[in-house]
Design a protein around this motif. Sequence first.
Motif, PDB file in Angstrom:
ATOM      1  N   ALA A  15       0.832  -1.215   0.000  1.00  0.00           N
ATOM      2  CA  ALA A  15       0.000   0.000   0.000  1.00  0.00           C
ATOM      3  C   ALA A  15       0.865   1.263   0.000  1.00  0.00           C
ATOM      4  CB  ALA A  15      -0.933  -0.016   1.221  1.00  0.00           C
ATOM      5  N   ASP A  34      10.633   3.495   5.918  1.00  0.00           N
ATOM      6  CA  ASP A  34      10.366   2.118   6.388  1.00  0.00           C
ATOM      7  C   ASP A  34      11.525   1.689   7.279  1.00  0.00           C
ATOM      8  OD1 ASP A  34       8.490  -0.439   5.006  1.00  0.00           O
ATOM      9  OD2 ASP A  34      10.126  -0.889   6.407  1.00  0.00           O
ATOM     10  N   GLY A  47       2.149 -15.409  -2.507  1.00  0.00           N
ATOM     11  CA  GLY A  47       1.707 -16.371  -3.530  1.00  0.00           C
ATOM     12  C   GLY A  47       2.746 -17.452  -3.796  1.00  0.00           C
ATOM     13  N   ASN A  52       0.116 -13.509  -5.913  1.00  0.00           N
ATOM     14  CA  ASN A  52      -1.269 -13.489  -6.422  1.00  0.00           C
ATOM     15  C   ASN A  52      -1.717 -12.030  -6.284  1.00  0.00           C
ATOM     16  OD1 ASN A  52      -4.366 -15.010  -5.190  1.00  0.00           O
ATOM     17  ND2 ASN A  52      -3.904 -13.960  -7.104  1.00  0.00           N
ATOM     18  N   THR A 171       5.038  -4.838  12.449  1.00  0.00           N
ATOM     19  CA  THR A 171       4.979  -4.320  13.827  1.00  0.00           C
ATOM     20  C   THR A 171       3.562  -3.817  14.097  1.00  0.00           C
ATOM     21  OG1 THR A 171       5.389  -1.972  13.350  1.00  0.00           O
ATOM     22  CG2 THR A 171       7.343  -3.384  13.576  1.00  0.00           C
ATOM     23  N   GLU A 347      -0.973 -15.192   6.876  1.00  0.00           N
ATOM     24  CA  GLU A 347      -0.847 -14.272   5.736  1.00  0.00           C
ATOM     25  C   GLU A 347      -1.419 -12.899   6.060  1.00  0.00           C
ATOM     26  OE1 GLU A 347      -1.814 -15.547   1.824  1.00  0.00           O
ATOM     27  OE2 GLU A 347      -0.664 -17.388   2.023  1.00  0.00           O
ATOM     28  N   GLU A 376      -3.602  -2.911   5.250  1.00  0.00           N
ATOM     29  CA  GLU A 376      -4.006  -3.956   6.196  1.00  0.00           C
ATOM     30  C   GLU A 376      -4.132  -3.469   7.636  1.00  0.00           C
ATOM     31  OE1 GLU A 376      -1.827  -7.657   5.486  1.00  0.00           O
ATOM     32  OE2 GLU A 376      -2.267  -8.188   7.568  1.00  0.00           O
ATOM     33  N   PHE A 389      -4.054  -7.913  -1.697  1.00  0.00           N
ATOM     34  CA  PHE A 389      -3.293  -6.928  -2.481  1.00  0.00           C
ATOM     35  C   PHE A 389      -4.234  -5.948  -3.173  1.00  0.00           C
ATOM     36  CE2 PHE A 389       0.529  -9.869  -2.544  1.00  0.00           C
ATOM     37  CZ  PHE A 389       1.242  -9.068  -1.653  1.00  0.00           C
TER      38      PHE A 389
END
Length: 403
Positions: A15, A34, A47, A52, A171, A347, A376, A389
């Motif tokens: 994202a 990051d 995947g 995927n 995290t 996942e 997420e 995704f």
Amino acid sequence: MSKTADVVIIGAGAAGLMCAATAGYQGKSVLLLDHSDKPAKKVLMSGGGRCNFTNLNTTPANFLSANPHFCISALKRYTPHDFLELVERHGIDYVEKAPGQLFCANSSKDIQQLLLTEADWAGVKPQMKTSVQKVNTTADSVQLTTSLGKIDAGALVVATGGLSIPTLGATGWGYDLAKEFGLEVFPTRAGLVPFTLHPELKAQLAPLSGLSCDVSVSCNGQTFTEPMLITHRGLSGPAMLQISSYWQAGDELSLNWLPHYALQKNSLVEALLQLRQNHPRAHFSSWLAEQLPKRLASVLISLFETQGIKLPERNADASNNQLEALAYALENWTFKPAGTEGYRTAEVTLGGINTQQISSQSFAVKGLEQIRFIGEVLDVTGQLGGYNFQWAWASAVACARSL
Ligand SMILES: Cc1cc2nc3c(=O)[nH]c(=O)nc-3n(C[C@H](O)[C@H](O)[C@H](O)COP(=O)(O)OP(=O)(O)OC[C@H]3O[C@@H](n4cnc5c(N)ncnc54)[C@H](O)[C@@H]3O)c2cc1C
């Protein structure tokens, strides 16, 4: 010396990179930070190494969330075909493994490279190994204290993902920040994750380790008919990963070992009655060994015997009640998993930031426009099949376009 940027994005995963590229193309100055050493590590692992990257049949029904309407707008505004068009523009070969499920034909690296190339073309280079210590807000800006120094920005986008697979950089930073700003964070738990078994069942299934078979598995009103994999640790494969997102500790799973009978609307009891009539001298175990892998059939016969379902030597001697009990056991075998493998192998992370407090148009916190959450970290979790995704891409693009 302090830096300035229109937008700071924390998290160079799926994202974050997508949001950075989209915002950069709109002429925004973007800093993408990051703490990990490499960007998009989960994309690389995804995947089974072939990512995927979307599902052409994505609908809001493919997502779990306490606020099921929240995802509708973003998914409409950036569709699987939009991402596919990007994949094709980058010349990436892909395959449709199951209906709608698109994977890289070669390697997940192709999608990681696509994201980095797009970010680069948009003027954004991820700043890796960078930590953020503090976030302050004023009426219309954000100040960050980071390992790069102080940063002043017009907006902060949090794309730090969920808790699954800490070794890939996961995290709970995004959840903690949300709480600091007074947002509600729903309890989190591992999703799309293998099950562990209690010792007795684990020992009974141990000889089947490595075996895969089609099953229907049900829990809490959801059913998935997909392959299941028996491993030396427990139960995995698409069927188990899918149902794990609907399972809560202590729940039973109900398993149908012969799902094609129900799928074809055939009665298993009728089939067994017919078998008794046509093959009176045979034993049902030979028939079961034709329906299922032989090793599995023989383990099931012993499992059923421990549950009191023992069939006579000859089919002819089986009573109607015995046949009904066998059919029931084959189609409704219930067991309680001991637990799941947890975030170590999950996942996705279920739960997260309550989306009632987030704008479904801009992904900004309601009443605090300069702070946004995407991907997420929000309480939106896709089923298995490329939906997660697609959520990362769609939420990122919707957020970036409104910056
Ligand atoms: C093994 C595996 C396979 C998967 N396969 C698929 C698949 O094939 N298809 C699919 O749709 N989904 C798949 N998923 C799920 C998918 O990877 C995630 O849903 C998706 O990556 C979420 O995107 P995100 O950008 O929100 O978070 P992430 O991609 O997890 O990115 C979060 C980023 O934030 C960074 N970060 C975290 N904390 C901090 C901090 N404190 N400071 C700075 N940076 C921080 C992390 O290092 C990471 O780079 C898979 C997941 C796993 C674990």
